[in-house]
Write an enzyme that holds these catalytic residues in place. Structure first.
Site, PDB file in Angstrom:
ATOM      1  N   TYR A  47     -74.856  88.302 -26.748  1.00 27.09           N
ATOM      2  CA  TYR A  47     -74.144  86.875 -25.955  1.00 27.09           C
ATOM      3  C   TYR A  47     -73.729  86.111 -26.128  1.00 27.09           C
ATOM      4  O   TYR A  47     -72.403  85.207 -25.920  1.00 27.09           O
ATOM      5  CB  TYR A  47     -74.533  87.094 -24.711  1.00 27.09           C
ATOM      6  CG  TYR A  47     -74.585  88.106 -23.967  1.00 27.09           C
ATOM      7  CD1 TYR A  47     -74.413  89.393 -24.428  1.00 27.09           C
ATOM      8  CD2 TYR A  47     -76.377  88.645 -22.826  1.00 27.09           C
ATOM      9  CE1 TYR A  47     -74.995  90.563 -23.725  1.00 27.09           C
ATOM     10  CE2 TYR A  47     -75.912  89.715 -22.010  1.00 27.09           C
ATOM     11  CZ  TYR A  47     -75.713  90.862 -22.347  1.00 27.09           C
ATOM     12  OH  TYR A  47     -75.614  91.842 -22.329  1.00 27.09           O
ATOM     13  N   HIS A 105     -80.944  96.352 -28.031  1.00 23.17           N
ATOM     14  CA  HIS A 105     -79.554  96.555 -26.969  1.00 23.17           C
ATOM     15  C   HIS A 105     -79.341  98.040 -26.837  1.00 23.17           C
ATOM     16  O   HIS A 105     -78.874  97.885 -26.462  1.00 23.17           O
ATOM     17  CB  HIS A 105     -78.494  95.479 -27.940  1.00 23.17           C
ATOM     18  CG  HIS A 105     -77.882  94.623 -26.932  1.00 23.17           C
ATOM     19  ND1 HIS A 105     -76.894  93.313 -26.952  1.00 23.17           N
ATOM     20  CD2 HIS A 105     -77.802  94.960 -25.436  1.00 23.17           C
ATOM     21  CE1 HIS A 105     -76.609  93.137 -25.966  1.00 23.17           C
ATOM     22  NE2 HIS A 105     -76.267  94.332 -25.587  1.00 23.17           N
TER      23      HIS A 105
END
Length: 274
Positions: A47, A105
């Site tokens: 992110y 992830h």
């Protein structure tokens, strides 16, 4: 706020997602969310906002043990040494000595899954994370993790909303005491356009977003991580905790299409693998 107990941690059921939030916008949003009562903050190395999340955590004045922080290692960093470097970098950016939950992830076809999970387990043993887990894992991958490898995962974080049925994964995980964390719970705004959800919301003096979140929270051991930059929308999402849907509401939502996926990048696994 209610919690899910999983692998020795408490996972607040209504958390705060930070995907696509960066810079001052991210820091202000996390500070606002914490001030309103959110205690579960979700971020990831990919992110690019862990430093801003960390700054907000440092500024909030809350004790560390009152907060739940999740971060994740990206799918091209799943070799053991790379996982450790990712963890070290995340902790440095977050300004923390540990996170509460550290996830893979996305799965990768090139990963050595036993080695990756063993590395995460070592990071937990060393106190760098309180629990470990996965994200975007399909049912066959979960069976490998749980049954073959025996990894002590605390959750599988997956796309989950009123338009996407995740019953096979939820049923399997529930049988092994593993909860789901649902991301994209508002279906990238699609819930606001649903006539059925608007009707249910009008009946209860609520909003479609609150209805969609409440439905997810009614699905058993499920946590959700909606994102919202502004305080008004953050407060609205928290309002889902006080909403009660009746049997008719659930019947209407059950009839909505359940095969709409909003997140499926080129590197995603084969979702319908048996």
């Amino acid at each position: 706020m209610t919690d899910i107990e999983t692998r020795g941690i408490l996972l607040p059921r209504l958390g705060f997602g930070t995907f696509q939030m960066t810079g001052d916008t991210c820091r202000a949003a996390v500070e606002s969310a914490l001030a309103l009562g959110y205690r579960h903050i979700d971020t990831a190395a990919m992110y690019g906002n862990e430093a801003e999340v960390g700054a907000a955590l440092a500024a909030c004045g809350l004790p560390r043990d009152a907060l739940h922080v999740t971060t994740k290692v990206w799918h091209d960093q799943l070799a053991p040494d790379a996982i450790r470097r990712s963890m070290d970098a995340s902790l440095e950016k977050l300004g923390l000595d540990h996170v509460d939950l550290f996830l893979v992830h996305w799965p990768s076809p090139q990963m050595n899954l036993p080695a990756a999970m063993a590395t995460l387990a070592r990071l937990e043993e060393e106190g760098l994370t309180r629990a470990i887990g996965v994200a975007n894992f399909t049912l066959p991958l979960l069976k490998r993790v749980v049954e073959e490898i025996g990894a002590p995962i605390a959750c599988n974080q997956i796309e989950y909303h009123v338009f996407l049925d995740q019953a096979p994964i939820r049923t399997y995980l529930a049988g092994h005491g593993v909860p789901v964390t649902g991301y994209c719970p508002l279906a990238r705004g699609a819930v606001a356009e649903s006539a059925e959800l608007r009707a249910i919301a009008g009946k209860h003096g609520a909003t479609p977003a609150q209805v969609a979140l409440r439905w997810l929270l009614d699905q058993g051991e499920v946590a959700v991580i909606p994102k919202a930059a502004g305080a008004a929308r953050q407060k609205e999402n928290l309002g889902a905790l006080g909403l009660t849907l009746d049997r008719d509401d659930h019947a209407v939502i059950a009839r909505l299409p359940k095969a709409q996926r909003f997140v499926s990048p080129p590197f995603a696994p084969v979702w319908d693998a048996a």
